[in-house]
Design a protein around this motif. Structure first.
Motif, short mmCIF file in Angstrom:
data_model
loop_
_atom_site.label_atom_id
_atom_site.label_comp_id
_atom_site.label_asym_id
_atom_site.label_seq_id
_atom_site.Cartn_x
_atom_site.Cartn_y
_atom_site.Cartn_z
N ALA A 145 5.73 13.34 1.54
CA ALA A 145 4.28 13.49 1.47
C ALA A 145 3.60 13.16 2.79
CB ALA A 145 3.73 12.60 0.36
N PHE A 146 4.24 12.35 3.63
CA PHE A 146 3.59 11.95 4.88
C PHE A 146 3.37 13.13 5.81
CE2 PHE A 146 7.94 12.02 6.30
CZ PHE A 146 7.87 12.34 7.65
N PHE A 147 4.12 14.23 5.62
CA PHE A 147 3.95 15.41 6.46
C PHE A 147 2.55 16.01 6.34
CE2 PHE A 147 8.63 15.50 6.55
CZ PHE A 147 8.85 15.79 7.89
N VAL A 148 1.91 15.79 5.19
CA VAL A 148 0.56 16.32 4.98
C VAL A 148 -0.43 15.18 4.75
CG1 VAL A 148 1.25 18.59 4.16
CG2 VAL A 148 1.12 16.70 2.53
N ASN A 149 -0.14 14.04 5.35
CA ASN A 149 -1.00 12.86 5.24
C ASN A 149 -1.19 12.40 3.80
OD1 ASN A 149 -1.49 12.68 8.05
ND2 ASN A 149 -3.10 14.24 7.89
N GLY A 150 -0.12 12.53 3.02
CA GLY A 150 -0.17 12.11 1.64
C GLY A 150 0.20 10.66 1.44
N GLU B 254 6.27 7.37 5.31
CA GLU B 254 5.65 6.97 6.58
C GLU B 254 6.46 5.87 7.26
OE1 GLU B 254 1.58 5.95 6.05
OE2 GLU B 254 0.95 8.04 5.79
N LEU B 255 6.95 4.92 6.47
CA LEU B 255 7.79 3.86 7.04
C LEU B 255 9.09 4.44 7.60
CD1 LEU B 255 7.49 0.95 4.45
CD2 LEU B 255 6.60 0.98 6.78
N ILE B 256 9.71 5.32 6.82
CA ILE B 256 10.97 5.91 7.23
C ILE B 256 10.78 6.72 8.52
CG2 ILE B 256 12.79 7.54 6.57
CD1 ILE B 256 12.25 6.71 3.65
N ASP B 257 9.73 7.51 8.56
CA ASP B 257 9.46 8.34 9.74
C ASP B 257 9.16 7.49 10.96
OD1 ASP B 257 8.87 11.02 10.94
OD2 ASP B 257 6.87 10.14 11.14
N ALA C 264 0.83 -1.21 0.00
CA ALA C 264 0.00 0.00 0.00
C ALA C 264 0.86 1.26 0.00
CB ALA C 264 -0.94 -0.01 1.21
N ASP C 265 1.91 1.28 0.83
CA ASP C 265 2.79 2.46 0.89
C ASP C 265 3.56 2.64 -0.42
OD1 ASP C 265 1.96 3.07 3.42
OD2 ASP C 265 3.67 2.16 4.43
N THR C 266 4.04 1.53 -0.98
CA THR C 266 4.78 1.63 -2.25
C THR C 266 3.86 2.08 -3.38
OG1 THR C 266 6.25 -0.16 -1.54
CG2 THR C 266 6.22 0.36 -3.88
N TRP C 267 2.64 1.56 -3.42
CA TRP C 267 1.69 1.95 -4.46
C TRP C 267 1.33 3.43 -4.34
CZ3 TRP C 267 0.13 0.92 -9.03
CH2 TRP C 267 -1.10 1.37 -9.50
#
Length: 258
Positions: A203-208, A213-216, A61-64
């Motif tokens: 992108a994860f900073f703005v819930n993208g 997300e994995l790295i964070d 899901a994250d990769t997609w």
């Protein structure tokens, strides 16, 4: 006439073999390395937090999502930069070309994270498009600049010959200038794609979503396997996108220039 070396093989053919070898070696290396890391991450004895992140459905899901961000950024960049670059090479618009190049240069010079956050504060959006739009602006310059440079680098004798046989300005642009500019445009697109993959981790900073997300999660919670897996997937995706860009250059570049 082709230059030859002592072995009897031409320099050109040796270069072509090396390029074809890279076309095969790069994706194979990425698949092997990413596959090895995934096998390690999914089969090790993970704790509850690691298991929540290191499972096949979450990783896919994250990769997609990361790939969707990259494709959306690339589509916007091509849809804006190529027509704009074509327009700015017309005689009546050349005076304003430096203005647009300066704006695009500012977009790339600014930190990508800062642009995402400023766009979020300005629009109060979040999610997919809040990440895609500022990243598209960030990735615009290589394609815009290469489109302009590629068209302007066409030999004036060729365009004069086209007009001499009755072609219109649009005909000269589409049948002479653009085909000859394709290699430079594709090189710019390849650069923009790699930029998009790399900056999509923000992108994860703005819930993208995306691999950021994995790295964070791995960094904040000190879960090294999660951090490593996210980073390797992001690097692997960037290398595969770079490979796709190289293939596009090979397939769509004018045959007479190869």
């Amino acid at each position: 006439m082709t230059t030859t070396v002592e072995s009897g093989f031409s320099t050109e053919s040796g270069s072509r073999r090396a390029e074809r070898g890279r076309f095969i070696a790069q994706p194979v290396a990425v698949v092997l390395i990413v596959g090895a890391v995934l096998a390690w991450a999914l089969t090790r004895d993970n704790d509850a937090i690691e298991a929540e992140n290191l499972n096949l459905s979450t990783l896919l899901a994250d990769t997609w999502r990361h790939l969707l961000i990259t494709v959306a950024v690339a589509a916007i960049v091509v849809g804006v930069a190529v027509p704009l670059g074509m327009l700015l090479t017309r005689g009546w618009a050349r005076r304003v070309a430096p203005v647009f190049l300066t704006i695009a240069n500012i977009g790339q010079a600014a930190p990508a994270l800062g642009m995402i956050v400023l766009f979020f504060l300005w629009t109060n959006w979040e999610g997919f498009w809040c990440a895609v739009l500022p990243l598209a602006f960030y990735s615009l310059l290589p394609v815009l600049r290469n489109t302009i440079v590629g068209i302007e680098a066409v030999d004036p004798a060729l365009t004069d010959a086209g007009r001499g046989i009755g072609m219109s300005g649009a005909g000269v642009l589409w049948r002479i200038e653009m085909p000859l500019a394709v290699p430079l445009i594709l090189a710019g697109l390849r650069t923009s794609l790699v930029l998009a993959v790399g900056t999509a981790t923000l992108a994860f900073f703005v819930n993208g979503g995306g691999l950021g997300e994995l790295i964070d999660t791995g960094y904040k919670l000190n879960r090294i396997p999660v951090l490593i897996t996210g980073a390797v997937l992001a690097v692997g995706l960037a290398l595969l996108v770079d490979w796709v860009g190289a293939v596009l250059e090979e397939v769509f570049g004018p045959r007479g220039l190869k």
